[in-house]
Motif scaffolding. Structure first.
Motif, short mmCIF file in Angstrom:
data_model
loop_
_atom_site.label_atom_id
_atom_site.label_comp_id
_atom_site.label_asym_id
_atom_site.label_seq_id
_atom_site.Cartn_x
_atom_site.Cartn_y
_atom_site.Cartn_z
N GLU A 164 -1.11 -4.77 -5.02
CA GLU A 164 -0.68 -3.40 -4.72
C GLU A 164 -1.78 -2.40 -5.04
O GLU A 164 -2.53 -2.58 -6.00
N GLY A 165 -1.86 -1.35 -4.20
CA GLY A 165 -2.87 -0.32 -4.43
C GLY A 165 -2.96 0.61 -3.23
O GLY A 165 -2.54 0.25 -2.13
N ILE A 166 -3.54 1.80 -3.46
CA ILE A 166 -3.54 2.81 -2.39
C ILE A 166 -4.25 2.30 -1.12
O ILE A 166 -3.87 2.66 -0.03
N LEU A 167 -5.26 1.45 -1.30
CA LEU A 167 -6.09 1.08 -0.14
C LEU A 167 -6.11 -0.43 0.13
O LEU A 167 -7.06 -0.93 0.71
N VAL A 168 -5.05 -1.13 -0.25
CA VAL A 168 -5.08 -2.60 -0.03
C VAL A 168 -4.99 -2.97 1.45
O VAL A 168 -5.35 -4.09 1.83
N LEU A 169 -4.51 -2.03 2.30
CA LEU A 169 -4.45 -2.35 3.74
C LEU A 169 -5.68 -1.81 4.49
O LEU A 169 -5.77 -1.95 5.70
N GLU A 170 -6.60 -1.19 3.76
CA GLU A 170 -7.74 -0.56 4.41
C GLU A 170 -8.83 -1.58 4.76
O GLU A 170 -9.53 -1.44 5.76
N PRO A 228 -7.24 15.04 0.65
CA PRO A 228 -8.06 14.73 1.84
C PRO A 228 -8.34 13.24 2.03
O PRO A 228 -8.36 12.74 3.16
N MET A 229 -8.54 12.52 0.93
CA MET A 229 -8.81 11.07 1.05
C MET A 229 -7.55 10.33 1.52
O MET A 229 -7.63 9.37 2.28
N HIS A 230 -6.39 10.80 1.07
CA HIS A 230 -5.13 10.19 1.53
C HIS A 230 -5.02 10.31 3.05
O HIS A 230 -4.72 9.34 3.74
N ASP A 247 7.24 11.29 0.67
CA ASP A 247 6.69 12.62 1.00
C ASP A 247 5.69 13.08 -0.06
O ASP A 247 5.84 12.80 -1.26
N ALA A 248 4.70 13.84 0.41
CA ALA A 248 3.60 14.26 -0.47
C ALA A 248 4.08 15.12 -1.63
O ALA A 248 3.55 15.05 -2.74
N ASP A 249 5.13 15.97 -1.40
CA ASP A 249 5.57 16.84 -2.50
C ASP A 249 6.16 16.01 -3.64
O ASP A 249 5.90 16.26 -4.82
N VAL A 250 6.90 14.97 -3.28
CA VAL A 250 7.48 14.09 -4.31
C VAL A 250 6.36 13.33 -5.03
O VAL A 250 6.34 13.20 -6.25
N ARG A 251 5.38 12.88 -4.26
CA ARG A 251 4.29 12.08 -4.86
C ARG A 251 3.47 12.89 -5.86
O ARG A 251 3.12 12.39 -6.93
N ALA A 291 0.84 -1.20 0.00
CA ALA A 291 0.00 0.00 0.00
C ALA A 291 0.88 1.25 0.00
O ALA A 291 2.11 1.16 0.04
N GLY A 292 0.24 2.42 -0.01
CA GLY A 292 0.96 3.69 0.00
C GLY A 292 0.22 4.69 -0.85
O GLY A 292 -0.62 4.32 -1.67
N GLY A 293 0.54 5.96 -0.66
CA GLY A 293 -0.17 7.00 -1.39
C GLY A 293 0.07 6.94 -2.89
O GLY A 293 0.98 6.24 -3.36
N THR A 294 -0.74 7.68 -3.62
CA THR A 294 -0.54 7.78 -5.06
C THR A 294 0.87 8.32 -5.34
O THR A 294 1.34 9.22 -4.65
N GLY A 295 1.55 7.71 -6.30
CA GLY A 295 2.89 8.17 -6.68
C GLY A 295 3.98 7.83 -5.69
O GLY A 295 5.12 8.27 -5.82
#
Ligand code: ADP
Ligand code: C5P
Length: 211
Positions: free
Chosen positions: A111-117, A167-169, A134-138, A11-15
């Motif tokens: 793998e996916g943004i919400l696979v651990l949700e 906000p969803m992240h 970090d969000a700026d890199v993503r 899992a992990g944020g977009t990017g």
């Protein structure tokens, strides 16, 4: 296959580098083809909706995903049965008509943004990973990728990021870090963490074959 396949969630944020990490792990198993299952391919089908409605969908909310189908497919693979994996079209914002026939493998990385949700997904996983960037890199990575590969404009990526993705992240993705066994900073270039993941997978496979 003699034992139940090993299932790893990334899992992990977009990017953040989830896909890059997964591909790097897969490359370390030259002799054993690993299987990657993308949660994105299990976004709910939107064929019945006109394009203007599809554009309004919140793709960063847990309810956007057809996790029931993803779980059913994972269970089939765990039982060593093949699946017809959906294919997702980011330009059309829905599944395409084709599916891919996928045979079960010894190691499955989902793998996916919400696979651990989703607790039901977590319960199927042997190793849970969160890629933490970090969000700026993503956002910079996402901007470049979505314009090049997903048919988006600069304005649309920024607008979606500020109003929905961020906000969803914070609400749904970031809190799932607590479920991770391994947190990988900086994603795909973190060779030490990727080696550790590969070593752990090999250890699980060896332990299972000795039993
Ligand atoms: P995710 O699957 O988490 O959205 P990706 O692995 O697809 O992330 O990476 C998003 C984008 O950033 C891709 O275009 C990828 O090529 C790029 N990228 C990923 N990791 C790195 C890195 N370490 N350095 C530079 N670019 C990267
Ligand atoms: O590959 P990545 O993890 O970035 O994919 C998840 C992202 O894809 C989500 O943050 C979501 O906003 C985006 N997405 C989109 N349009 C779609 C489907 C997903 O922008 N039709």
């Amino acid at each position: 296959m003699s034992e139940r396949p090993v299932v790893i969630g990334v899992a992990g944020g977009t990017g953040s580098g989830k896909t890059s990490v997964t591909r790097s792990v897969i490359q370390r198993f030259a002799d054993k083809p690993l299987l990657m299952i993308e949660q994105d391919y299990y976004y709910k089908d939107q064929h019945h909706l006109p394009m203007e409605e599809r554009l309004k969908t919140n793709y960063d909310h847990p309810l956007a995903f057809d996790n029931d189908l993803l779980i059913e497919h994972l269970k089939q693979l765990i039982q060593e049965k093949p699946i017809e994996k959906p294919v997702y079209d980011y330009k059309m914002h829905t599944r395409s008509d084709e599916t891919i026939h996928v045979e079960p493998r010894e190691v499955i990385i989902v793998e996916g943004i919400l696979v651990l949700e989703d607790e039901r997904l977590r319960d199927l996983m042997d190793i849970k990973v969160f890629v933490d960037t970090d969000a700026d890199v993503r956002i910079i990575r996402r901007l470049m990728r979505d314009i090049k590969e997903r048919g988006r404009s600069i304005d649309s990526v920024i607008e979606q990021y500020i109003n929905v993705v961020r906000p969803m992240h914070l609400q749904f993705v970031e809190p799932t870090k607590r479920y991770a066994d391994i947190i990988i900073p900086e994603g795909g270039q973190n060779h030490v963490a990727i080696d550790l993941m590969a070593t752990k997978i090999k250890t699980i496979l060896e332990d299972r074959s000795e039993k």
